[in-house]
Design an enzyme around this catalytic site. Structure first.
Site, PDB file in Angstrom:
ATOM      1  N   HIS A   1       0.863  -1.199   0.116  1.00  0.00           N
ATOM      2  CA  HIS A   1       0.135   0.075   0.061  1.00  0.00           C
ATOM      3  C   HIS A   1       0.940   1.158  -0.044  1.00  0.00           C
ATOM      4  CE1 HIS A   1      -3.161  -2.181   2.189  1.00  0.00           C
ATOM      5  NE2 HIS A   1      -3.874  -2.230   0.977  1.00  0.00           N
TER       6      HIS A   1
ATOM      7  N   LYS B   1     -18.078  -5.684   8.412  1.00  0.00           N
ATOM      8  CA  LYS B   1     -17.052  -6.452   8.610  1.00  0.00           C
ATOM      9  C   LYS B   1     -16.619  -6.234   9.905  1.00  0.00           C
ATOM     10  CE  LYS B   1     -14.854  -6.430   3.992  1.00  0.00           C
ATOM     11  NZ  LYS B   1     -13.415  -5.667   3.391  1.00  0.00           N
TER      12      LYS B   1
ATOM     13  N   ARG C   1      -1.481  -6.179  -8.187  1.00  0.00           N
ATOM     14  CA  ARG C   1      -0.232  -7.045  -8.004  1.00  0.00           C
ATOM     15  C   ARG C   1      -0.254  -8.135  -8.880  1.00  0.00           C
ATOM     16  NH1 ARG C   1      -2.872  -8.022  -1.924  1.00  0.00           N
ATOM     17  NH2 ARG C   1      -4.364  -8.331  -3.555  1.00  0.00           N
TER      18      ARG C   1
ATOM     19  N   SER D   1      -3.073  -7.591   3.007  1.00  0.00           N
ATOM     20  CA  SER D   1      -3.667  -7.371   4.520  1.00  0.00           C
ATOM     21  C   SER D   1      -4.356  -8.575   4.930  1.00  0.00           C
ATOM     22  CB  SER D   1      -4.681  -6.236   4.363  1.00  0.00           C
ATOM     23  OG  SER D   1      -4.056  -4.999   4.111  1.00  0.00           O
TER      24      SER D   1
HETATM   25  O1  PNS Z   1      -8.786  -2.765   0.132  1.00  0.00           O
HETATM   26  P1  PNS Z   1     -10.202  -3.016  -0.530  1.00  0.00           P
HETATM   27  O2  PNS Z   1     -11.073  -4.036   0.439  1.00  0.00           O
HETATM   28  O3  PNS Z   1      -9.624  -4.184  -1.610  1.00  0.00           O
HETATM   29  O4  PNS Z   1     -10.945  -1.911  -0.968  1.00  0.00           O
HETATM   30  C1  PNS Z   1     -12.182  -2.162  -1.637  1.00  0.00           C
HETATM   31  C2  PNS Z   1     -12.839  -0.827  -1.743  1.00  0.00           C
HETATM   32  C3  PNS Z   1     -13.032  -0.319  -0.528  1.00  0.00           C
HETATM   33  C4  PNS Z   1     -12.318  -0.149  -2.524  1.00  0.00           C
HETATM   34  C5  PNS Z   1     -14.398  -1.231  -2.238  1.00  0.00           C
HETATM   35  O5  PNS Z   1     -15.122  -2.235  -1.500  1.00  0.00           O
HETATM   36  C6  PNS Z   1     -15.223   0.264  -2.177  1.00  0.00           C
HETATM   37  O6  PNS Z   1     -15.292   1.023  -2.970  1.00  0.00           O
HETATM   38  N1  PNS Z   1     -16.386   0.254  -1.293  1.00  0.00           N
HETATM   39  C7  PNS Z   1     -17.154   1.237  -1.110  1.00  0.00           C
HETATM   40  C8  PNS Z   1     -18.679   0.832  -1.675  1.00  0.00           C
HETATM   41  C9  PNS Z   1     -18.784   0.858  -3.200  1.00  0.00           C
HETATM   42  O7  PNS Z   1     -18.603   1.895  -3.776  1.00  0.00           O
HETATM   43  N2  PNS Z   1     -18.931  -0.189  -3.787  1.00  0.00           N
HETATM   44  C10 PNS Z   1     -18.893  -0.340  -5.280  1.00  0.00           C
HETATM   45  C11 PNS Z   1     -17.759  -0.735  -5.861  1.00  0.00           C
HETATM   46  S1  PNS Z   1     -18.029  -1.149  -7.484  1.00  0.00           S
END
Ligand code: PNS
Length: 187
Positions: A19, A43, A92, A130
């Site tokens: 990150h 979560k 990645r 993570s």
């Molecule tokens: O680190 P992560 O868990 O891969 O991040 C995922 C994240 C937070 C970027 C994604 O879950 C997100 O944007 N969530 C917010 C809700 C949202 O907008 N969902 C639609 C995404 S297509």
């Protein structure tokens, strides 16, 4: 340098060296980079949002065009509220691609003016996530080199018992100054 604001959204539970590598790369390309932690009550995270915020702030203090924030709900709506023009995400390995493609296209459907930009972290972090860091740490295993030192320290504090148990099982003696040495087994 791209003018305007880019958002790097994620869970950051916890922040890994991957990150951080991506944040540093992003900071060189975007005029302003907002690292946005999702506040997700569904979560059960290992670190609270406040802890993740504090760690990320400490880790990025040297980057003047990087800001840490939190968000709830739809990412595109949060991005709109900041008048951001780009979303930054890291890829990645090919295994990340499918999920990232889906998310990027869904976000584009929701907000066509917002562009997703993908960057690759350094290859030495290509296997670091993570989730795996949490798994290794929860079993008392070493995460040195995978996460920044402040995160390693926080993991040790949080998982004190797991580390104690692991170190006893493997006969690791803590030595003043932070280094550890393996005790010689009595014959
Ligand atoms: O680190 P992560 O868990 O891969 O991040 C995922 C994240 C937070 C970027 C994604 O879950 C997100 O944007 N969530 C917010 C809700 C949202 O907008 N969902 C639609 C995404 S297509």
């Amino acid at each position: 340098m791209h003018k305007g604001i880019a958002i790097y959204p994620g869970s950051f539970d916890p922040t890994t060296n991957g990150h951080l590598d991506l944040i540093e790369r992003g900071a060189k390309i975007f005029e302003e980079l907002v690292v946005a932690i999702l506040r997700n009550s569904e979560k059960t995270p290992m670190f609270s949002v406040a802890e993740r915020l504090e760690m990320l702030r400490a880790l990025t203090g040297h980057l003047k065009n990087v800001r840490i924030d939190t968000f709830d709900g739809l990412m595109v709506e949060y991005a709109k509220s900041l008048e951001a023009t780009c979303i930054l995400r890291g890829i990645r390995a090919i295994s990340d691609y499918e999920y990232e493609l889906q998310m990027a296209l869904m976000n584009r459907k929701l907000e066509p003016t917002l562009e997703t930009v993908f960057m690759m972290p350094a290859d030495k972090y290509s296997y670091v996530s993570s989730r795996l860091v949490r798994e290794v740490a929860q079993a008392g295993g070493p995460v040195k080199g995978l996460v920044p030192e402040v995160v390693e320290q926080k993991l040790r504090e949080k998982l004190e018992l797991a580390y104690k148990f692991h170190d006893e099982m493997h006969q690791v003696t803590p030595v003043p100054g932070g280094k550890e040495k393996k005790r010689k087994k009595k014959s």
